[in-house]
Design a protein around this motif. Structure first.
Motif, mmCIF file in Angstrom:
data_model
loop_
_atom_site.group_PDB
_atom_site.id
_atom_site.type_symbol
_atom_site.label_atom_id
_atom_site.label_comp_id
_atom_site.label_asym_id
_atom_site.label_seq_id
_atom_site.Cartn_x
_atom_site.Cartn_y
_atom_site.Cartn_z
ATOM 1 N N ILE A 197 0.778 -1.126 0.180
ATOM 2 C CA ILE A 197 0.128 0.010 -0.087
ATOM 3 C C ILE A 197 0.705 1.182 0.157
ATOM 4 O O ILE A 197 0.662 2.188 -0.737
ATOM 5 C CB ILE A 197 -0.865 -0.081 1.182
ATOM 6 C CG1 ILE A 197 -1.957 -0.959 0.979
ATOM 7 C CG2 ILE A 197 -1.727 1.325 1.246
ATOM 8 C CD1 ILE A 197 -2.920 -1.381 2.247
ATOM 9 N N SER A 198 1.810 1.282 0.810
ATOM 10 C CA SER A 198 2.501 2.324 0.929
ATOM 11 C C SER A 198 3.490 2.634 -0.463
ATOM 12 O O SER A 198 3.558 3.856 -0.969
ATOM 13 C CB SER A 198 3.785 2.157 1.956
ATOM 14 O OG SER A 198 4.620 3.434 2.191
ATOM 15 N N GLN A 199 4.018 1.887 -1.193
ATOM 16 C CA GLN A 199 4.736 1.623 -2.391
ATOM 17 C C GLN A 199 3.664 2.504 -3.329
ATOM 18 O O GLN A 199 4.134 2.955 -4.393
ATOM 19 C CB GLN A 199 5.206 0.297 -2.831
ATOM 20 C CG GLN A 199 6.243 -0.358 -1.853
ATOM 21 C CD GLN A 199 7.636 0.444 -2.036
ATOM 22 O OE1 GLN A 199 7.915 0.852 -2.975
ATOM 23 N NE2 GLN A 199 8.323 0.670 -0.884
ATOM 24 N N THR A 200 2.508 1.612 -3.590
ATOM 25 C CA THR A 200 1.499 2.006 -4.358
ATOM 26 C C THR A 200 1.336 3.535 -4.214
ATOM 27 O O THR A 200 1.192 4.558 -5.050
ATOM 28 C CB THR A 200 0.281 1.403 -4.341
ATOM 29 O OG1 THR A 200 0.726 -0.184 -4.530
ATOM 30 C CG2 THR A 200 -0.844 1.743 -5.527
ATOM 31 N N VAL A 201 0.871 3.973 -2.926
ATOM 32 C CA VAL A 201 0.490 5.292 -2.685
ATOM 33 C C VAL A 201 1.778 6.495 -3.218
ATOM 34 O O VAL A 201 1.353 7.520 -3.693
ATOM 35 C CB VAL A 201 0.160 5.714 -1.401
ATOM 36 C CG1 VAL A 201 -0.231 7.090 -1.044
ATOM 37 C CG2 VAL A 201 -1.451 4.958 -1.061
ATOM 38 N N ARG A 202 2.906 6.005 -2.929
ATOM 39 C CA ARG A 202 4.025 6.746 -3.213
ATOM 40 C C ARG A 202 4.213 7.121 -4.660
ATOM 41 O O ARG A 202 4.835 8.074 -5.079
ATOM 42 C CB ARG A 202 5.559 6.433 -2.589
ATOM 43 C CG ARG A 202 5.332 6.330 -1.160
ATOM 44 C CD ARG A 202 6.257 5.549 -0.420
ATOM 45 N NE ARG A 202 6.208 5.360 0.915
ATOM 46 C CZ ARG A 202 6.136 6.462 1.963
ATOM 47 N NH1 ARG A 202 6.709 7.579 1.780
ATOM 48 N NH2 ARG A 202 5.971 5.820 3.154
#
Length: 75
Positions: free
Chosen positions: A62-67
């Protein structure tokens, strides 16, 4: 103002935006089909995120995608 909930729609509908607000969950961002559309095809004016602690861990999907998402402002 048009509002749409991502849970019942497909990635194809998101790829042709005709709405003002998208309300979804972090689980939907983890979906492979939606992830590509959210990151590559949609340019957000404002991204509002709840539960910021989910994003603090850089190694999560999730963090990778949002970034990788394109947005002007975020809250």
């Amino acid at each position: 103002m048009a509002t749409i909930n991502l849970d019942p729609i497909s990635a194809a509908a998101l790829a042709t935006p005709k709405f003002d607000v998208v309300v979804t969950t972090y689980e939907m961002v983890k979906s492979a089909s939606l992830r590509a559309v959210l990151v590559q095809k949609v340019h957000w004016r404002l991204l509002v995120l709840d539960e910021g602690h989910v994003l603090k861990s850089f190694d999560t999907d999730i963090s990778q995608t949002v970034r990788k998402m394109h947005f002007v402002s975020a809250l």
